[in-house]
Design an enzyme around this catalytic site. Structure first.
Site, PDB file in Angstrom:
ATOM      1  N   TYR A  32      40.380  33.943  34.375  1.00  0.00           N
ATOM      2  CA  TYR A  32      41.761  33.511  34.181  1.00  0.00           C
ATOM      3  C   TYR A  32      42.577  34.779  33.966  1.00  0.00           C
ATOM      4  CZ  TYR A  32      45.850  31.308  32.001  1.00  0.00           C
ATOM      5  OH  TYR A  32      47.129  30.911  31.689  1.00  0.00           O
ATOM      6  N   ASP A  53      41.985  31.287  38.438  1.00  0.00           N
ATOM      7  CA  ASP A  53      43.430  31.482  38.539  1.00  0.00           C
ATOM      8  C   ASP A  53      43.687  32.982  38.457  1.00  0.00           C
ATOM      9  OD1 ASP A  53      46.140  31.671  38.227  1.00  0.00           O
ATOM     10  OD2 ASP A  53      46.256  30.419  36.427  1.00  0.00           O
TER      11      ASP A  53
END
Length: 275
Positions: free
Chosen positions: A128, A167
């Site tokens: 992330y 992400d």
């Protein structure tokens, strides 16, 4: 094998809340389970620093009975109930987990942003990536992160092939967002962030979606929650990726998005690969 990655924007809420958004999130979880993936990577879990409580664990067993899981949360020194990652894997899979620190700046190593599983023939990493933030306040720190993370993946790749999901908080090319002309100075589409992603790929990694689908347009993984019409109008960004070591690119069979219905924010992505 089949892999799914999703920035869930609060697994904590999905497991503990009955809000309309939490219900929509659980509907997406059902869609993911119907795909029957071998491994599920979840970012932005927002689990408290105290860890999983009894309700969390009971709900995880209810939703994911066929999976074991490992997770990392933000720690003392970072914001509480912030970021965090969880990787779920089928119970018959054997692996060793790690939660690497990459000598990242500020509190980034404390924010629960990386989980890596080592299997016999490959590494599975999820990340992330930190956002550059409002007014690009964290852009300089983000550039250091990008360098450190690229070094980390490259080190793994020297030992065995790598699959990295998550992400990455960057739209790499102009075709990766609906309105590039308006966003060259927006977090996630600055020249610096795009170059950081280019540098990562140059270390021997493949953007699997582009490898499979070519220069297809209008395919995105994120739509702004604050703009009610963003998903209706498909005014999105592609900022979630599956990357693989270049030497296993010919084993890729599918790399795509999974429909999350009316729920805005991120949608899950899927990779199928013979490994």
């Amino acid at each position: 094998m089949k892999f799914i990655s999703w920035n869930i924007d609060s697994l904590n809420a999905a497991l503990t809340s009955d809000s309309n958004r939490a219900i929509m999130t659980r509907d997406v979880i059902k869609t993911i389970i119907d795909e029957n993936p071998d491994i599920i990577a979840i970012q932005e879990t927002k689990i408290p620093q105290t860890g999983l409580n009894k309700k969390h664990k009971a709900k995880l067993e209810e939703f994911f009975p066929a999976y074991d899981y490992v997770h990392v949360t933000s720690r003392e020194g970072a914001r509480k109930s912030y970021a965090g990652c969880m990787t779920l894997y089928k119970k018959d899979l054997k692996c060793m987990e790690s939660f690497p620190e990459i000598d990242a700046p500020d509190t980034m190593d404390l924010e629960g942003r990386i989980v890596t599983l080592e299997f016999e023939d490959f590494y599975f990493n999820q990340v992330y990536t930190p956002n550059a933030g409002n007014e690009l306040k964290r852009l300089n720190l983000r550039q250091i992160w990008d360098e450190k993370f690229a070094q980390y993946l490259s080190t793994l790749d020297k030992n065995k092939p790598v699959i990295s999901a998550g992400d990455f908080n960057v739209a790499h090319r102009e075709i990766d967002l609906a309105h590039p002309d308006n966003n060259h100075f927006s977090a996630g589409f600055t020249d610096e962030e795009r170059q950081g992603f280019t540098n990562l790929l140059a270390k021997g990694f493949i953007d699997t979606f582009r490898y499979v689908n070519g220069d297809v347009k209008d395919k995105y993984t994120w739509w702004a929650q604050r703009v009610k019409t963003s998903k209706i109008n498909n005014s999105g960004w592609r900022i979630d990726y599956f990357l693989v070591s270049e030497r296993i690119k010919d084993k890729i069979k599918r790399s795509d998005m999974i429909d999350s219905g009316d729920r805005q924010d991120h949608t899950p992505i899927v990779l199928e690969i013979e490994i």
